[in-house]
Structures are given as structure tokens and as C-alpha cells.
Design a protein around this motif. Structure first.
Motif, PDB file in Angstrom:
ATOM      1  N   GLY A  69       9.376 -16.235  -7.595  1.00  0.00           N
ATOM      2  CA  GLY A  69      10.603 -16.331  -8.381  1.00  0.00           C
ATOM      3  C   GLY A  69      11.653 -15.313  -7.972  1.00  0.00           C
ATOM      4  N   GLY A  70      11.210 -14.204  -7.378  1.00  0.00           N
ATOM      5  CA  GLY A  70      12.141 -13.185  -6.910  1.00  0.00           C
ATOM      6  C   GLY A  70      12.795 -12.361  -8.001  1.00  0.00           C
ATOM      7  N   GLN A  71      12.282 -12.468  -9.227  1.00  0.00           N
ATOM      8  CA  GLN A  71      12.860 -11.753 -10.362  1.00  0.00           C
ATOM      9  C   GLN A  71      11.774 -10.945 -11.064  1.00  0.00           C
ATOM     10  N   PRO A  72      12.152  -9.861 -11.726  1.00  0.00           N
ATOM     11  CA  PRO A  72      11.161  -9.089 -12.484  1.00  0.00           C
ATOM     12  C   PRO A  72      10.424  -9.978 -13.481  1.00  0.00           C
ATOM     13  N   ILE A  92       5.617  -4.486 -16.087  1.00  0.00           N
ATOM     14  CA  ILE A  92       6.818  -5.083 -15.504  1.00  0.00           C
ATOM     15  C   ILE A  92       6.658  -4.980 -13.993  1.00  0.00           C
ATOM     16  N   LYS A  93       6.713  -6.116 -13.316  1.00  0.00           N
ATOM     17  CA  LYS A  93       6.625  -6.151 -11.857  1.00  0.00           C
ATOM     18  C   LYS A  93       7.944  -6.680 -11.312  1.00  0.00           C
ATOM     19  N   SER A  94       8.408  -6.037 -10.236  1.00  0.00           N
ATOM     20  CA  SER A  94       9.663  -6.412  -9.595  1.00  0.00           C
ATOM     21  C   SER A  94       9.471  -6.424  -8.090  1.00  0.00           C
ATOM     22  N   PRO A  95      10.281  -7.218  -7.382  1.00  0.00           N
ATOM     23  CA  PRO A  95      10.204  -7.191  -5.922  1.00  0.00           C
ATOM     24  C   PRO A  95      10.549  -5.795  -5.392  1.00  0.00           C
TER      25      PRO A  95
END
Length: 120
Positions: A69-72, A92-95
């Protein structure tokens, strides 16, 4: 010691980073405490090396969904510390992007929210 390391190790939250293959490339002291090992021994390992298989599979599935998705993305995950204490983490995971903006992995921050929920 590097100021960045001191800064991350001073945080009570778990902070970690993984490459695109799911291998840990960094983590702070709270992350190492969760796993009961030194951070240096954890670098290069996969979730499947460190957690029960069902939990490791959930982590990887969440990682891939976020990367796709490329989003947090926010997840709630129960974990067990080496002393047997269970904790509910909001993660919370983010690219994780390089200087050119290319995704090179992910960064995660986990905060214990057990006091807000009933244990399982």
C-alpha cells in the motif's frame, strides 16, 4: 556512542527497521528487551527466527500489506516477553525510504497499550 543510538535507546517504545526481505537491520534497546537478546545479535534475523510461527506470519503479512500500500499502517499485536509477561502493542509501520525516495524496507514503532485493554 552515536547520538542517534542514544536518542532511540532513551525511548520506552520499541523502534525497529527491516529490509524488504523482512530481516532486521536496526532496533533500539526496548526492542532488544522484548526479544531478550542484545541488539547486535538480532540484526539480520527474521521474525520467524525470533517469534512463534503464527505471530511471525502475522507480522510478515502486516509488513507486506503496508509495503504494498505504500502508506503507514497501524496494528495491535500481543507479544510475550522473555519473563512470560504478555503485552498488547500498538505498532505503526511505515515505508523506510532512501535519499532518492525508493522504499528500502520498513520502520516500526510499537507502544505498549496493555493497560487500555483486557489481556487475553
Amino acid at each position: 556512542m552515536d547520538l542517534h543510538v542514544l536518542l532511540l535507546d532513551s525511548m520506552p517504545d520499541i523502534v525497529f527497521a527491516k529490509d524488504l526481505d523482512g530481516r532486521y537491520i536496526a532496533g533500539n534497546a526496548a526492542w532488544a528487551r522484548l526479544l531478550g537478546q542484545s541488539a547486535s545479535t538480532l540484526i539480520g534475523q527474521l521474525d520467524s527466527d525470533l517469534f512463534p510461527q503464527d505471530l511471525a506470519s502475522d507480522f510478515r503479512r502486516n509488513d507486506l500489506a503496508m509495503l504494498e500500500g505504500g502508506q503507514p499502517q497501524r496494528n495491535e499485536e500481543w507479544v510475550t516477553y522473555p519473563d512470560g509477561r504478555q503485552a498488547l502493542l500498538e505498532t505503526i509501520k511505515s515505508p523506510l525510504r532512501d535519499a532518492a525516495g525508493n522504499v528500502m524496507g520498513l520502520v516500526g514503532v510499537s507502544r505498549e497499550i496493555s493497560a487500555n485493554k483486557t489481556s487475553r
